[in-house]
Enzyme design. Structure first.
Site, PDB file in Angstrom:
ATOM      1  N   ARG A  83      11.915  -2.239  10.570  1.00 43.56           N
ATOM      2  CA  ARG A  83      10.930  -1.624  11.464  1.00 43.56           C
ATOM      3  C   ARG A  83      10.695  -2.564  12.638  1.00 43.56           C
ATOM      4  NH1 ARG A  83       5.606   0.324   8.166  1.00 43.56           N
ATOM      5  NH2 ARG A  83       4.615  -0.649   9.956  1.00 43.56           N
ATOM      6  N   LYS A 119       0.828  -1.220   0.000  1.00 36.24           N
ATOM      7  CA  LYS A 119       0.000   0.000   0.000  1.00 36.24           C
ATOM      8  C   LYS A 119       0.855   1.260   0.000  1.00 36.24           C
ATOM      9  CE  LYS A 119      -2.272  -0.681   3.876  1.00 36.24           C
ATOM     10  NZ  LYS A 119      -1.675  -1.957   4.291  1.00 36.24           N
ATOM     11  N   ARG A 170      -0.074  -8.472  13.769  1.00 37.52           N
ATOM     12  CA  ARG A 170      -0.651  -7.459  12.861  1.00 37.52           C
ATOM     13  C   ARG A 170      -1.577  -8.106  11.835  1.00 37.52           C
ATOM     14  NH1 ARG A 170       4.503  -4.912  10.574  1.00 37.52           N
ATOM     15  NH2 ARG A 170       3.101  -3.618   9.329  1.00 37.52           N
ATOM     16  N   ARG A 189      -8.968   1.600   9.322  1.00 38.53           N
ATOM     17  CA  ARG A 189      -8.583   0.236   9.668  1.00 38.53           C
ATOM     18  C   ARG A 189      -9.681  -0.456  10.457  1.00 38.53           C
ATOM     19  NH1 ARG A 189      -2.714   1.167   9.401  1.00 38.53           N
ATOM     20  NH2 ARG A 189      -1.579  -0.797   9.548  1.00 38.53           N
ATOM     21  N   ARG A 227      11.377  -6.955   4.819  1.00 36.96           N
ATOM     22  CA  ARG A 227      11.326  -5.529   4.456  1.00 36.96           C
ATOM     23  C   ARG A 227      12.372  -4.734   5.253  1.00 36.96           C
ATOM     24  NH1 ARG A 227       5.710  -2.296   4.939  1.00 36.96           N
ATOM     25  NH2 ARG A 227       5.833  -2.796   7.154  1.00 36.96           N
TER      26      ARG A 227
HETATM   27  P1  AMP Z   1       1.353   0.983   9.108  1.00 35.55           P
HETATM   28  O1  AMP Z   1       2.567   1.770   8.820  1.00 35.55           O
HETATM   29  O2  AMP Z   1       0.154   1.434   8.308  1.00 35.55           O
HETATM   30  O3  AMP Z   1       1.568  -0.508   9.014  1.00 35.55           O
HETATM   31  O4  AMP Z   1       0.967   1.296  10.627  1.00 35.55           O
HETATM   32  C1  AMP Z   1       1.861   0.963  11.681  1.00 35.55           C
HETATM   33  C2  AMP Z   1       1.099   0.883  12.995  1.00 35.55           C
HETATM   34  O5  AMP Z   1       0.520   2.173  13.297  1.00 35.55           O
HETATM   35  C3  AMP Z   1      -0.072  -0.087  13.020  1.00 35.55           C
HETATM   36  O6  AMP Z   1       0.320  -1.414  13.270  1.00 35.55           O
HETATM   37  C4  AMP Z   1      -0.908   0.511  14.153  1.00 35.55           C
HETATM   38  O7  AMP Z   1      -0.360   0.199  15.412  1.00 35.55           O
HETATM   39  C5  AMP Z   1      -0.748   2.012  13.931  1.00 35.55           C
HETATM   40  N1  AMP Z   1      -1.790   2.559  13.025  1.00 35.55           N
HETATM   41  C6  AMP Z   1      -1.596   3.105  11.782  1.00 35.55           C
HETATM   42  N2  AMP Z   1      -2.757   3.484  11.236  1.00 35.55           N
HETATM   43  C7  AMP Z   1      -3.718   3.170  12.134  1.00 35.55           C
HETATM   44  C8  AMP Z   1      -5.137   3.311  12.153  1.00 35.55           C
HETATM   45  N3  AMP Z   1      -5.815   3.820  11.108  1.00 35.55           N
HETATM   46  N4  AMP Z   1      -5.805   2.882  13.254  1.00 35.55           N
HETATM   47  C9  AMP Z   1      -5.148   2.372  14.307  1.00 35.55           C
HETATM   48  N5  AMP Z   1      -3.822   2.202  14.351  1.00 35.55           N
HETATM   49  C10 AMP Z   1      -3.097   2.605  13.281  1.00 35.55           C
END
Ligand code: AMP
Length: 226
Positions: A155, A15, A166, A90, A127
């Site tokens: 990360r 994404k 996740r 989400r 990654r």
């Molecule tokens: P991502 O980079 O999109 O994988 O997001 C990393 C982490 O940020 C996720 O595993 C969540 O802990 C938090 N996070 C990001 N976006 C959201 C969201 N829309 N709602 C809740 N937690 C979020």
């Protein structure tokens, strides 16, 4: 018509990479809630302090906090011509709040990047991202970030146990959004299992097709109102 795009898909579907490419090509901002939270953690702000432990466990930050962040971000002038949302919504509650935020704006174009679950763990645990600017390493042999020269790191939430959590959180909280959006005329699914260039081309075609469909709907509504 403003290009108001939502990118759905499991962690590791690509994404972020695809949202970056599409947003740059169309001159609209990419809004990644994960990036916003990681910046807050780095800055040591109140939000960052609250989010850090939740993110490290692979869980979700609370809906109210996330909705507030996105409300503020979408109100900024650069989002008036459109945006690509990456990582939001989400949950169904976030999707409902986003619909409310879209009142009076052009409709959402929702694209699901579909990738087989068995491919995701490998993609995520291998990654590497730039520790300075967050850009993904594009190839295992790439020694330093092509954008800023920074060193690549893993990360913290790409460690295998967190990745598995996740993916469960995705299945439980986020996959239901496919039912929430799936019947809308502006919903499109794109096969994310292919090479990045092929995915980018399919994604752009799907979005353009959905925009054309939304414009037809608009014209039809105007005709009916006459
Ligand atoms: P991502 O980079 O999109 O994988 O997001 C990393 C982490 O940020 C996720 O595993 C969540 O802990 C938090 N996070 C990001 N976006 C959201 C969201 N829309 N709602 C809740 N937690 C979020």
């Amino acid at each position: 018509m403003a290009l108001n795009v939502v990118m759905l898909g499991p962690p590791g579907a690509g994404k972020g990479t695809q949202a970056d490419r599409f947003a740059a090509a169309r001159g609209i901002p990419k809004i990644s809630t994960g990036d916003i939270l990681r910046e807050a953690v780095q800055a040591g702000s109140e939000l960052g302090r609250r989010a850090q432990a939740i993110m490290a466990r692979g869980e979700l930050v609370g809906d109210d906090v996330m909705i507030g962040i996105v409300r503020e971000r979408l109100a900024r002038p650069d989002a008036a011509r459109g945006f690509v949302l990456d990582g939001f919504p989400r949950t169904v509650a976030q999707a409902e709040a986003l619909d409310a935020l879209m009142a009076g704006r052009d409709p959402l174009i929702v694209v699901d990047l579909a990738v087989a679950t068995e491919d995701l763990v490998g993609r995520l645990t291998s990654r590497r991202v730039c520790g300075a600017c967050g850009t993904n390493r594009s190839h295992p042999a790439e020694a330093a970030c092509g954008k800023c020269g920074g060193a690549f790191v893993q990360r913290a939430d790409d460690a295998e146990d967190v990745v598995r959590e996740r993916l469960q959180v995705y299945a439980r909280n986020t996959r239901p959004l496919l039912d929430f959006y799936g019947k809308r005329p502006t919903f499109r699914a794109v096969d994310g299992g292919r090479a990045p260039d092929a995915v980018a081309a399919a994604l752009a075609a799907a979005i353009d097709d959905a925009v054309a469909r939304a414009q037809q709907g608009d014209e039809r509504r105007r005709e009916l109102a006459r």
